[in-house]
Write a protein that holds these residues in place. Structure first.
Motif, PDB file in Angstrom:
ATOM      1  N   CYS A   1      16.767  -1.283 -16.150  1.00 38.56           N
ATOM      2  CA  CYS A   1      17.130  -2.650 -15.800  1.00 38.56           C
ATOM      3  C   CYS A   1      17.643  -2.291 -14.246  1.00 38.56           C
ATOM      4  CB  CYS A   1      18.364  -3.115 -16.735  1.00 38.56           C
ATOM      5  SG  CYS A   1      18.587  -4.783 -16.482  1.00 38.56           S
ATOM      6  N   PRO A   2      17.051  -1.979 -13.485  1.00 37.24           N
ATOM      7  CA  PRO A   2      17.589  -1.723 -12.034  1.00 37.24           C
ATOM      8  C   PRO A   2      18.083  -2.855 -11.524  1.00 37.24           C
ATOM      9  CG  PRO A   2      15.021  -1.823 -12.027  1.00 37.24           C
ATOM     10  CD  PRO A   2      15.410  -1.974 -13.306  1.00 37.24           C
ATOM     11  N   ALA A   3      18.985  -2.558 -10.529  1.00 37.68           N
ATOM     12  CA  ALA A   3      19.858  -3.427  -9.543  1.00 37.68           C
ATOM     13  C   ALA A   3      18.795  -3.553  -8.519  1.00 37.68           C
ATOM     14  CB  ALA A   3      21.100  -2.938  -9.071  1.00 37.68           C
ATOM     15  N   ALA A   4      17.926  -2.739  -7.972  1.00 40.21           N
ATOM     16  CA  ALA A   4      16.981  -3.053  -6.868  1.00 40.21           C
ATOM     17  C   ALA A   4      16.019  -1.774  -7.120  1.00 40.21           C
ATOM     18  CB  ALA A   4      17.641  -2.996  -5.648  1.00 40.21           C
ATOM     19  N   ILE A   5      14.740  -2.335  -6.345  1.00 37.75           N
ATOM     20  CA  ILE A   5      13.582  -1.043  -6.376  1.00 37.75           C
ATOM     21  C   ILE A   5      13.333  -0.845  -4.886  1.00 37.75           C
ATOM     22  CG2 ILE A   5      11.234  -0.702  -6.885  1.00 37.75           C
ATOM     23  CD1 ILE A   5      11.868  -2.246  -9.683  1.00 37.75           C
ATOM     24  N   VAL A   6      12.938   0.322  -4.587  1.00 32.98           N
ATOM     25  CA  VAL A   6      12.556   0.756  -3.286  1.00 32.98           C
ATOM     26  C   VAL A   6      11.430   1.559  -3.334  1.00 32.98           C
ATOM     27  CG1 VAL A   6      13.479   1.805  -1.041  1.00 32.98           C
ATOM     28  CG2 VAL A   6      15.165   0.897  -2.827  1.00 32.98           C
ATOM     29  N   VAL A   7      10.422   1.098  -2.482  1.00 26.69           N
ATOM     30  CA  VAL A   7       8.889   1.775  -2.277  1.00 26.69           C
ATOM     31  C   VAL A   7       8.714   1.649  -0.968  1.00 26.69           C
ATOM     32  CG1 VAL A   7       8.449   0.894  -4.836  1.00 26.69           C
ATOM     33  CG2 VAL A   7       7.829  -0.227  -2.832  1.00 26.69           C
ATOM     34  N   GLY A   8       7.634   2.570  -0.689  1.00 22.95           N
ATOM     35  CA  GLY A   8       6.711   2.284   0.653  1.00 22.95           C
ATOM     36  C   GLY A   8       5.814   1.232   0.326  1.00 22.95           C
ATOM     37  N   GLU A   9       5.479   0.424   1.476  1.00 21.92           N
ATOM     38  CA  GLU A   9       4.656  -0.459   1.514  1.00 21.92           C
ATOM     39  C   GLU A   9       3.219  -0.225   0.963  1.00 21.92           C
ATOM     40  OE1 GLU A   9       4.213  -1.914   5.587  1.00 21.92           O
ATOM     41  OE2 GLU A   9       3.243   0.102   6.177  1.00 21.92           O
ATOM     42  N   ASN A  10       2.828   0.799   0.915  1.00 23.13           N
ATOM     43  CA  ASN A  10       1.457   1.422   0.338  1.00 23.13           C
ATOM     44  C   ASN A  10       1.493   1.690  -1.202  1.00 23.13           C
ATOM     45  OD1 ASN A  10       2.776   3.808   0.766  1.00 23.13           O
ATOM     46  ND2 ASN A  10       0.822   4.786   1.566  1.00 23.13           N
ATOM     47  N   PHE A  11       2.750   1.522  -1.975  1.00 19.47           N
ATOM     48  CA  PHE A  11       2.726   2.242  -3.171  1.00 19.47           C
ATOM     49  C   PHE A  11       2.105   1.000  -4.202  1.00 19.47           C
ATOM     50  CE2 PHE A  11       4.918   1.445  -7.557  1.00 19.47           C
ATOM     51  CZ  PHE A  11       5.117   2.704  -7.550  1.00 19.47           C
ATOM     52  N   THR A  12       1.097   1.907  -5.232  1.00 20.87           N
ATOM     53  CA  THR A  12       0.378   1.563  -6.031  1.00 20.87           C
ATOM     54  C   THR A  12       0.772   1.935  -7.468  1.00 20.87           C
ATOM     55  OG1 THR A  12      -1.589   2.833  -5.739  1.00 20.87           O
ATOM     56  CG2 THR A  12      -1.526   0.852  -4.358  1.00 20.87           C
ATOM     57  N   TYR A  13       0.294   1.229  -8.386  1.00 24.51           N
ATOM     58  CA  TYR A  13       0.961   1.792  -9.648  1.00 24.51           C
ATOM     59  C   TYR A  13      -0.096   1.103 -10.893  1.00 24.51           C
ATOM     60  CZ  TYR A  13       3.201  -2.651 -10.056  1.00 24.51           C
ATOM     61  OH  TYR A  13       3.579  -4.123  -9.974  1.00 24.51           O
ATOM     62  N   GLY A  14       0.131   1.600 -12.079  1.00 27.41           N
ATOM     63  CA  GLY A  14      -1.020   1.021 -13.319  1.00 27.41           C
ATOM     64  C   GLY A  14      -2.140   1.359 -13.297  1.00 27.41           C
ATOM     65  N   ALA A  15      -2.910   0.860 -14.276  1.00 26.89           N
ATOM     66  CA  ALA A  15      -4.249   1.486 -14.429  1.00 26.89           C
ATOM     67  C   ALA A  15      -5.417   1.053 -13.253  1.00 26.89           C
ATOM     68  CB  ALA A  15      -4.811   0.837 -15.746  1.00 26.89           C
ATOM     69  N   LYS A  16      -6.182   2.040 -12.746  1.00 33.96           N
ATOM     70  CA  LYS A  16      -6.811   1.601 -11.648  1.00 33.96           C
ATOM     71  C   LYS A  16      -6.043   1.127 -10.522  1.00 33.96           C
ATOM     72  CE  LYS A  16     -10.840   0.587 -14.450  1.00 33.96           C
ATOM     73  NZ  LYS A  16     -11.919  -0.265 -14.722  1.00 33.96           N
ATOM     74  N   ALA A  17      -4.761   1.645 -10.264  1.00 34.34           N
ATOM     75  CA  ALA A  17      -4.123   1.257  -9.139  1.00 34.34           C
ATOM     76  C   ALA A  17      -4.200  -0.015  -8.897  1.00 34.34           C
ATOM     77  CB  ALA A  17      -4.279   2.043  -7.931  1.00 34.34           C
ATOM     78  N   ALA A  18      -3.999  -0.893 -10.028  1.00 32.61           N
ATOM     79  CA  ALA A  18      -4.047  -2.501  -9.799  1.00 32.61           C
ATOM     80  C   ALA A  18      -2.912  -3.000  -9.486  1.00 32.61           C
ATOM     81  CB  ALA A  18      -4.555  -2.972 -11.263  1.00 32.61           C
ATOM     82  N   GLY A  19      -1.642  -2.330  -9.599  1.00 36.19           N
ATOM     83  CA  GLY A  19      -0.429  -2.815  -9.044  1.00 36.19           C
ATOM     84  C   GLY A  19      -0.015  -2.299  -7.882  1.00 36.19           C
ATOM     85  N   ASN A  20       0.536  -3.235  -6.889  1.00 37.76           N
ATOM     86  CA  ASN A  20       0.826  -2.899  -5.449  1.00 37.76           C
ATOM     87  C   ASN A  20       2.453  -3.485  -5.477  1.00 37.76           C
ATOM     88  OD1 ASN A  20       0.521  -5.671  -5.186  1.00 37.76           O
ATOM     89  ND2 ASN A  20      -1.580  -5.359  -4.581  1.00 37.76           N
ATOM     90  N   THR A  21       2.689  -3.739  -4.170  1.00 36.36           N
ATOM     91  CA  THR A  21       4.303  -4.062  -3.947  1.00 36.36           C
ATOM     92  C   THR A  21       4.146  -5.770  -4.202  1.00 36.36           C
ATOM     93  OG1 THR A  21       3.456  -4.458  -1.527  1.00 36.36           O
ATOM     94  CG2 THR A  21       4.613  -2.159  -2.205  1.00 36.36           C
ATOM     95  N   GLN A  22       3.101  -6.438  -3.940  1.00 33.34           N
ATOM     96  CA  GLN A  22       2.964  -7.804  -4.333  1.00 33.34           C
ATOM     97  C   GLN A  22       3.107  -8.330  -5.671  1.00 33.34           C
ATOM     98  OE1 GLN A  22       0.886  -6.424  -2.083  1.00 33.34           O
ATOM     99  NE2 GLN A  22       1.919  -7.122  -0.316  1.00 33.34           N
TER     100      GLN A  22
END
Length: 311
Positions: free
Chosen positions: A114-135
């Motif tokens: 339950c984060p107060a905020a999240i910090v990533v680099g602008e090229n961060f991807t996640y999830g199956a087949k890297a379908a997740g991104n900063t957007q």
């Protein structure tokens, strides 16, 4: 620094500021993400948490295509702790993790941190087949009023290109150790166990601690390097040869480190060799005497390096 290996293990971290990323090598760009999380956590009164992965996704999906690594898991933990992070969630790279949708990954972040905020680099991807991104991350978290800070990638000094693990891997494999260190924010280092050698170094006045080439790790090219050895809390000036020692017959590629002004037994000890500068490529000498003369020159250059640098 507390360490957890699953979201389910995490305790007392709700309201933390979370830094997300793969963070291979924990270079200056990665450190920027982590320090931003630390600063934000100080503002909110919460903890700083890094959520990262024990290996690259290709280690599971296609091992033969996995990028060579800039750090072992143990080194990665040490580097992250050195930045000053409060909590590390180090997720094992499994098929189950790789099959999670971006939404499933986000729901776990929400449920267990339950984060107060999240910090990533602008090229961060996640999830199956890297379908997740900063957007997609921003969209999901906005529904729960959690801000996502996507930081611009840190540029290389004097270049219009960002610092990246890919660039640093290339620098290491080309032997550009000083440039690699400048981008990492710490010397590139190899970790391993000292093994029994042929004791030839001892006979010519240069006893060595020998390591096998670590699997899956980035390794500098064959040659002689100014190095430091981390052992039992000490940092010992040294010089290291990588290669098959072509002056002698029936050799194999290995890492041989001569520790300056030191004597002792390190067999079976776990050590870390930190690479500071490449002195020369590996050379085949016509005689043992020629080899000894060159090693004396290498030693003098190494001593001068350490006498003129505050390390």
């Amino acid at each position: 620094m507390q360490i957890f290996h699953s979201f389910q293990e995490v305790t007392n971290c709700r309201g933390a500021v979370v830094a997300l990323g793969t963070f291979d090598g924990v270079h200056l760009g990665h450190q920027k993400v982590m320090r931003t999380a630390i600063d934000k956590a100080a503002e909110t009164g919460g903890k700083s948490v890094v959520v990262t992965f024990a290996a690259h996704p290709l280690s599971v999906l296609c091992p033969e295509k996995e990028p060579i690594r800039l750090a072992t898991v143990e080194q990665k933990i040490q580097y992250i702790a050195g930045v000053g992070i409060d909590v590390l969630v180090l997720l094992p790279m499994t098929r189950h993790l790789l099959d999670e949708t971006p939404e499933e990954f986000c729901r776990q972040l929400l449920e267990y941190l339950c984060p107060a905020a999240i910090v990533v680099g602008e090229n961060f991807t996640y999830g199956a087949k890297a379908a997740g991104n900063t957007q997609t991350l921003r969209k999901f978290m906005a529904e729960h009023h959690i801000p996502v800070m996507a930081l611009t990638l840190l540029e290389r000094p004097g270049r219009a290109t960002p610092i990246s693990s890919t660039v640093i891997r290339r620098l290491v494999t080309m032997g550009h150790m000083e440039t690699a260190e400048a981008l990492l924010g710490h010397p590139f280092a190899l970790q391993g166990t000292v093994v029994q050698g042929d004791r030839r170094g001892r006979l010519i006045g240069f006893p060595t601690a020998n390591m096998l080439i670590p699997p899956q790790m980035a390794v500098p090219p064959d040659g002689v390097y100014i190095t430091e050895v981390e052992w039992q809390g000490q940092l010992l000036p040294a010089m290291t040869n990588i290669g098959a020692n072509p002056t002698f017959a029936h050799q194999y590629r290995r890492i041989e480190t001569h520790i300056l002004q030191w004597s002792g037994d390190m067999y079976d000890a776990d050590i870390v060799v930190r690479f500071r500068k490449r002195l020369r490529p590996e050379i085949r000498f016509e005689s043992k005497e020629e080899l000894i003369n060159q090693m004396e020159k290498d030693k003098r250059k190494t001593l001068i390096y350490f006498s003129s640098n505050d390390n």
